[in-house]
Design an enzyme around this catalytic site. Structure first.
Site, mmCIF file in Angstrom:
data_model
loop_
_atom_site.group_PDB
_atom_site.id
_atom_site.type_symbol
_atom_site.label_atom_id
_atom_site.label_comp_id
_atom_site.label_asym_id
_atom_site.label_seq_id
_atom_site.Cartn_x
_atom_site.Cartn_y
_atom_site.Cartn_z
ATOM 1 N N GLN A 103 -1.847 -5.310 -5.274
ATOM 2 C CA GLN A 103 -3.202 -4.981 -5.703
ATOM 3 C C GLN A 103 -3.672 -6.023 -6.720
ATOM 4 O O GLN A 103 -3.000 -6.275 -7.726
ATOM 5 C CB GLN A 103 -3.288 -3.593 -6.326
ATOM 6 N N TYR A 154 -13.006 -0.909 -13.262
ATOM 7 C CA TYR A 154 -12.633 -2.293 -13.564
ATOM 8 C C TYR A 154 -13.721 -3.234 -13.048
ATOM 9 O O TYR A 154 -14.762 -2.789 -12.580
ATOM 10 C CB TYR A 154 -11.246 -2.582 -12.999
ATOM 11 N N ARG A 204 -9.960 -1.116 -2.655
ATOM 12 C CA ARG A 204 -9.906 0.241 -3.206
ATOM 13 C C ARG A 204 -11.216 0.531 -3.934
ATOM 14 O O ARG A 204 -11.675 -0.275 -4.754
ATOM 15 C CB ARG A 204 -8.738 0.393 -4.173
ATOM 16 N N GLY A 252 0.374 9.502 -5.555
ATOM 17 C CA GLY A 252 0.515 8.882 -6.863
ATOM 18 C C GLY A 252 1.421 9.665 -7.785
ATOM 19 O O GLY A 252 2.630 9.446 -7.837
#
Length: 379
Positions: free
Chosen positions: A107, A187, A235, A327
C-alpha cells in the site's frame, strides 16, 4: 453424505488482474510503526506478514508505506518504498509471504495534512491550509492537535505524483504482486477529493471533477511506471482518521467518484467503512462496495466490521462484494481463514495489545504476558 464446509463462499477461488486467488480473504492494511527509524522493513515485520499468509489469507496488503523523502511519511517508524535500501529491505518480507502461497500488495501512502511524524521535514502539506479535526493518535506516536498544513505548490503536487510512481516501480522490483494506492481515511489523496480539505481554486480543486484530478494523475503515473500487467488497486473511504462521521454529498457524488476512478487502469477497488454491511449513504441500500458492484465492472474488496465470518460470507453470497478484507479480527487471529475453515474459535481483539504504541514489540509483550498465540495451536 458430504457436509458443506462452513462459510464456503469465503473459500471459493477468485481473480484479480488475471491472477487466480485461493480464496476471497484479504488482510487489510494496518499501521504498525515497527520499521527501522530509516524506514527499512525488519525481520520482525517479515515474520508478522508471513504469519498472515501461513494463516490462509489469499492476499496480504501491507501497512501504508511512504513514497518519497520529503512530505509523504506519516508516522515515525513507518516503512517506506522511497529509496533503494527500503526496497531491498522489503524483499525478504515478500519472499516469506509468497513462500506460504499468498500474494502480497504494497500500500502506497502520503500522509498529507494527517502526518504526525516525518524524519525529513518539520512541516506538513495538504491541498489547502486546513487543519484536520481533533488530535493526533497517541498509539501511533503522535501528540497534541494536528498542525495546520501548508497548501501545496504546483511543483510539490507534481513531485508527490512522481513519488507514487517511483515507489510503485520499487515495489515491482522488490517482487510485490501489486500496489494499492491509499486514497482513503483522510490522507493526501482523500484530502484532494474532499471539499472540506480541498479549497483550491486552480486546476486541482473546485468542482468534484477537478478535485479528482490529483488521484487520477497518481493512478496514471503509477500505471505508466509499472506497465499493464502489474496489479494496481486503490483504497477509498468516506470516513477520515480524524472524522469518522464524514460522508460524501449523496449518491450522485459517490457515483461520480467511483466512475471517474473506475474508468482508469485499475485492477480493483477497496473500500474502508465502519461497517460494510450497512448503508453507506442516504438513498443507498448497501455499502460503498455494494454500490461499486452495481455500477462498475471491477473486482471489489469490502472492509469494515467483518470479523464475524457469517457477516463476511453474507456479502460474498449476496454479490455485494467480491472479496472481504479483515483487519482488527486478523490482529487477534493471524490465521483467521484457517480458524474459520476448520471451525476453531476466534479470539476477540484486546486493544491492550496496541498500547501504549500499536507496534509489534508491544503486541509481542502482550501476547507473552497473556499467553495468547497469534496462530492456532494444535489440531
Amino acid at each position: 453424505m458430504s457436509q458443506t464446509a462452513p462459510h464456503a463462499s469465503l473459500f471459493e477461488s477468485g481473480s484479480i488482474a488475471g491472477q487466480r486467488l485461493a480464496n476471497r480473504l484479504v488482510l487489510a492494511p494496518m499501521t504498525r510503526t515497527s520499521a527501522e527509524p530509516d524506514g527499512r522493513a525488519t525481520s520482525r515485520m517479515r515474520d508478522y506478514y508471513r504469519d498472515f499468509a501461513r494463516g490462509g489469507f489469499g492476499i496480504v496488503i501491507t501497512e501504508g508505506t511512504y513514497t518519497d523523502e520529503c512530505f509523504s511519511q506519516g508516522y515515525l517508524n513507518q516503512p517506506g518504498l522511497a529509496n533503494a535500501a527500503q526496497r531491498q529491505a522489503w524483499q525478504p518480507v515478500v519472499e516469506a509471504v509468497k513462500s506460504e502461497g499468498a500474494m502480497i500488495v504494497a500500500q502506497l501512502m502520503h500522509g498529507g495534512g494527517q502526518t504526525q511524524g516525518n524524519r525529513f521535514v518539520n512541516e506538513t502539506v495538504a491541498p489547502s491550509a486546513v487543519a484536520p479535526k481533533g488530535e493526533m493518535l497517541g498509539f501511533y506516536g503522535g501528540e497534541g492537535p494536528y498542525p495546520t498544513p501548508r497548501a501545496m505548490a504546483e511543483r510539490e503536487i507534481i513531485e508527490a505524483i512522481d513519488g507514487f510512481a517511483a515507489a510503485a516501480r520499487r515495489a515491482q522490483q522488490a517482487g510485490f504482486d501489486g500496489v494499492e494506492i491509499h486514497a482513503a481515511n483522510g490522507y493526501l489523496l482523500d484530502q484532494f477529493i474532499s471539499s472540506d480539505f480541498n479549497r483550491r481554486e486552480d486546476g486541482w480543486g473546485g468542482s468534484l471533477e477537478k478535485r479528482l484530478t490529483f488521484p487520477v494523475a497518481v493512478i496514471r503515473a503509477v500505471r505508466e511506471a509499472v506497465g499493464p500487467d502489474f496489479m494496481v488497486g486503490i483504497r477509498l473511504s468516506q470516513i477520515k482518521v480524524t472524522d469518522p462521521e464524514y460522508r460524501w454529498a449523496g449518491r450522485e457524488e459517490a457515483e461520480c467518484i467511483l466512475r471517474t476512478l473506475g474508468d482508469e487502469a485499475l485492477d480493483y477497488l477497496h473500500f474502508s467503512e465502519i461497517d460494510a454491511t450497512t448503508p453507506a449513504l442516504e438513498g443507498v441500500d448497501g455499502s460503498l462496495a455494494a454500490l461499486a458492484k452495481e455500477d462498475l465492472d471491477l473486482p471489489v474488496i469490502a472492509n469494515g466490521s467483518l470479523g464475524d465470518p457469517a457477516k463476511a460470507e453474507g456479502l460474498i453470497a449476496n454479490r455485494q462484494t467480491d472479496f472481504v478484507a479483515i483487519g482488527k479480527s486478523a490482529l487477534a487471529n493471524r490465521d483467521w481463514p484457517k480458524r474459520v475453515r476448520h471451525g476453531h474459535a476466534l479470539s476477540e481483539i484486546d486493544f491492550a495489545m496496541l498500547l501504549p504504541l500499536a507496534n509489534l514489540a508491544n503486541e509481542d509483550q502482550w501476547r507473552e504476558k497473556n499467553g495468547v498465540y497469534a496462530l492456532h495451536q494444535g489440531g
